[in-house]
Design a protein around this motif. Structure first.
Motif, short mmCIF file in Angstrom:
data_model
loop_
_atom_site.label_atom_id
_atom_site.label_comp_id
_atom_site.label_asym_id
_atom_site.label_seq_id
_atom_site.Cartn_x
_atom_site.Cartn_y
_atom_site.Cartn_z
N SER A 95 80.06 54.96 17.55
CA SER A 95 79.40 54.69 18.84
C SER A 95 78.66 55.94 19.27
N THR B 159 74.44 47.41 17.63
CA THR B 159 74.25 46.63 18.87
C THR B 159 74.20 47.57 20.08
N LEU C 86 76.69 46.63 8.09
CA LEU C 86 77.05 46.96 9.47
C LEU C 86 76.09 46.29 10.44
N ASN C 87 76.53 46.27 11.67
CA ASN C 87 75.69 45.75 12.76
C ASN C 87 75.56 46.82 13.85
N GLU D 284 76.51 50.96 19.15
CA GLU D 284 77.73 50.90 18.34
C GLU D 284 77.43 50.30 16.97
N ARG E 244 70.23 43.65 18.50
CA ARG E 244 71.22 43.50 17.41
C ARG E 244 70.47 43.68 16.08
N GLN F 243 84.38 42.80 13.27
CA GLN F 243 84.81 43.08 14.63
C GLN F 243 85.35 44.50 14.80
N LEU F 244 85.34 45.27 13.76
CA LEU F 244 85.89 46.62 13.81
C LEU F 244 84.78 47.61 14.13
N ARG F 245 84.98 48.36 15.20
CA ARG F 245 83.98 49.37 15.58
C ARG F 245 84.23 50.65 14.79
N HIS G 108 79.35 48.28 13.97
CA HIS G 108 80.53 47.44 13.74
C HIS G 108 80.53 46.92 12.30
N TYR G 109 81.71 46.88 11.73
CA TYR G 109 81.94 46.12 10.50
C TYR G 109 82.76 44.89 10.92
#
Length: 313
Positions: free
Chosen positions: A216, A267, A264-265, A206, A290, A211-213, A208-209
Motif C-alpha cells: 500500500s 486499486t 496483482l490488482n 494498494e 482498478r 483478497q490478500l493485501r 492485492h493478490y
C-alpha cells in the motif's frame, strides 16, 4: 249713616264700599335663550321668591303649535342657535357620540396604516423570494454545468523495484513466509474545467493478490487549477507481509524468484471537490481505478505499461 272724620278733618262716607284688592298682574312665559328649550318652566305662584326668573300666573294656555313656533323662532335667532349648540355640546350623549366618531376615525386611519404596512411587507417578501429563486436557479445551472468537466485520471505505468520472499515469524510468533515489495506508480491527473479549480485527495493505492493485501502507499492531497494537468508518482510498498501459505506460487518458487509471475490488482479512489461559487456551490467527483498488473521476477526495475490495463469508474 254715620260719617267718619279722619285726623285731617276729611269726612268719609261710611256708605262707600270697601276698596277691592289690586288685581294680580298677568305673567307671561318668556322663551329661554341660554337654556334647553325642553326645560322651559311655566312659573310659580306670584307669592314665590322674587329671585325666580320665570313666573306663571296667567290663565292663558299655550298650545303645542305656539311652543313649536317659538322653538323655530328661537332657532332662527343666531344667539339662540349658538345657545342651542352650546346645550348640545354640554350634553353627555353628544360627547359620547363625538368620542365614538373620533374613535371610528382613528380606527380607520390605523386600518389604513396597517394595510399599507402589510402591503409593503408582502412586496418585500415577494422581492426577496424572487431573488432567492433566481439565485437558486443560477447555482443549479453552475452545478449542472460543472458535471460535464469530470477530471481525467490515467495510470501510466508501474515499476517494481524490489521483490523478496523469506521465512519468518509474524507478530504472534507464528512461522510463515514473509514478503517485501517496493514499487512506484505513475499517474496522470488532468482538470478540464474552464471555470473552477479542484481539490484532490485519494485513498491509499494498494496491491492485492486476490483478497490478500501485499502493498500500500500514500498519496498527498493537492489542488489543480482549471485546464491544467500534473503527473503523480506514488510509492506502493509492503514490508514483511505474512503470507500464511496464501500465495502458493511464491511457496514453490522461493529459491527462483526470477521465474515468478504473480498477478496483482492495483486499486485506489481519487476524490475531487470543486468550489464553483465559494462554498455555496460545490461539486464532487469520484474516480475509482482498478488496474490489472503482473509482477515478473525477471523484469524488476522496468516500467510496466498500464494504459490499457485499467478500468475507471
Amino acid at each position: 249713616m254715620h260719617a267718619k272724620t279722619d285726623s285731617e278733618g276729611t269726612s268719609l262716607d261710611a256708605s262707600w264700599p270697601p276698596r277691592s284688592p289690586p288685581r294680580r298682574p298677568i305673567y307671561y312665559v318668556q322663551s329661554p335663550s341660554n337654556h334647553d328649550v325642553e326645560k322651559m318652566s311655566y312659573g310659580s305662584s306670584p307669592t314665590g321668591s322674587p329671585s325666580h326668573h320665570y313666573y306663571h300666573a296667567s290663565p292663558i294656555h299655550h298650545s303645542r303649535e305656539s311652543s313649536t313656533s317659538r322653538f323655530s323662532a328661537s332657532l332662527k335667532n343666531p344667539k339662540n342657535l349658538s345657545a342651542y349648540k352650546h346645550v348640545q355640546l354640554d350634553d353627555p350623549r353628544h360627547h359620547r357620540r363625538r368620542r365614538l366618531g373620533d374613535e371610528d376615525d382613528d380606527d380607520d386611519e390605523l386600518d389604513g396604516l396597517n394595510d399599507g404596512s402589510e402591503r409593503n411587507v408582502r412586496l418585500y417578501l415577494c422581492i426577496a423570494l424572487f431573488f432567492v429563486m433566481l439565485f437558486t436557479v443560477f447555482c443549479l445551472i453552475l452545478w449542472g454545468a460543472s458535471k460535464a468537466y469530470k477530471p481525467k485520471i490515467s495510470v501510466k505505468n508501474i515499476v517494481f523495484e524490489s521483490f523478496n520472499v523469506q521465512a519468518g515469524n509474524d507478530q504472534s510468533g507464528v512461522p510463515t513466509d514473509m514478503l517485501s515489495l517496493n514499487s512506484t506508480v505513475k499517474i496522470l491527473y488532468r482538470n478540464p474545467a474552464t471555470f473552477f479549480a479542484v481539490h484532490v485527495t485519494s485513498t491509499p493505492p494498494e496491491l492485492h493478490y486476490l483478497q490478500l493485501r501485499l502493498a500500500s502507499g500514500e498519496m498527498k492531497k493537492f489542488s489543480q487549477s482549471r485546464k491544467t494537468q500534473r503527473t503523480l508518482k506514488t510509492v506502493v510498498k509492503g514490508y514483511q507481509v505474512p503470507l500464511y501459505g496464501g500465495v502458493s506460487v511464491l511457496s514453490s518458487a522461493r529459491e527462483h524468484l526470477e521465474r515468478v509471475s504473480l498477478p496483482l490488482n492495483l486499486t485506489f479512489v481519487m476524490r475531487s471537490r470543486a468550489y464553483i461559487l465559494g462554498r455555496l456551490v460545490q461539486s464532487k467527483f469520484y474516480g475509482r481505478v482498478r488496474c490489472s498488473v503482473t509482477l515478473h521476477g525477471n523484469k524488476l526495475g522496468k516500467p510496466l505499461n498500464l494504459t490499457n490495463s485499467c478500468i475507471y469508474a
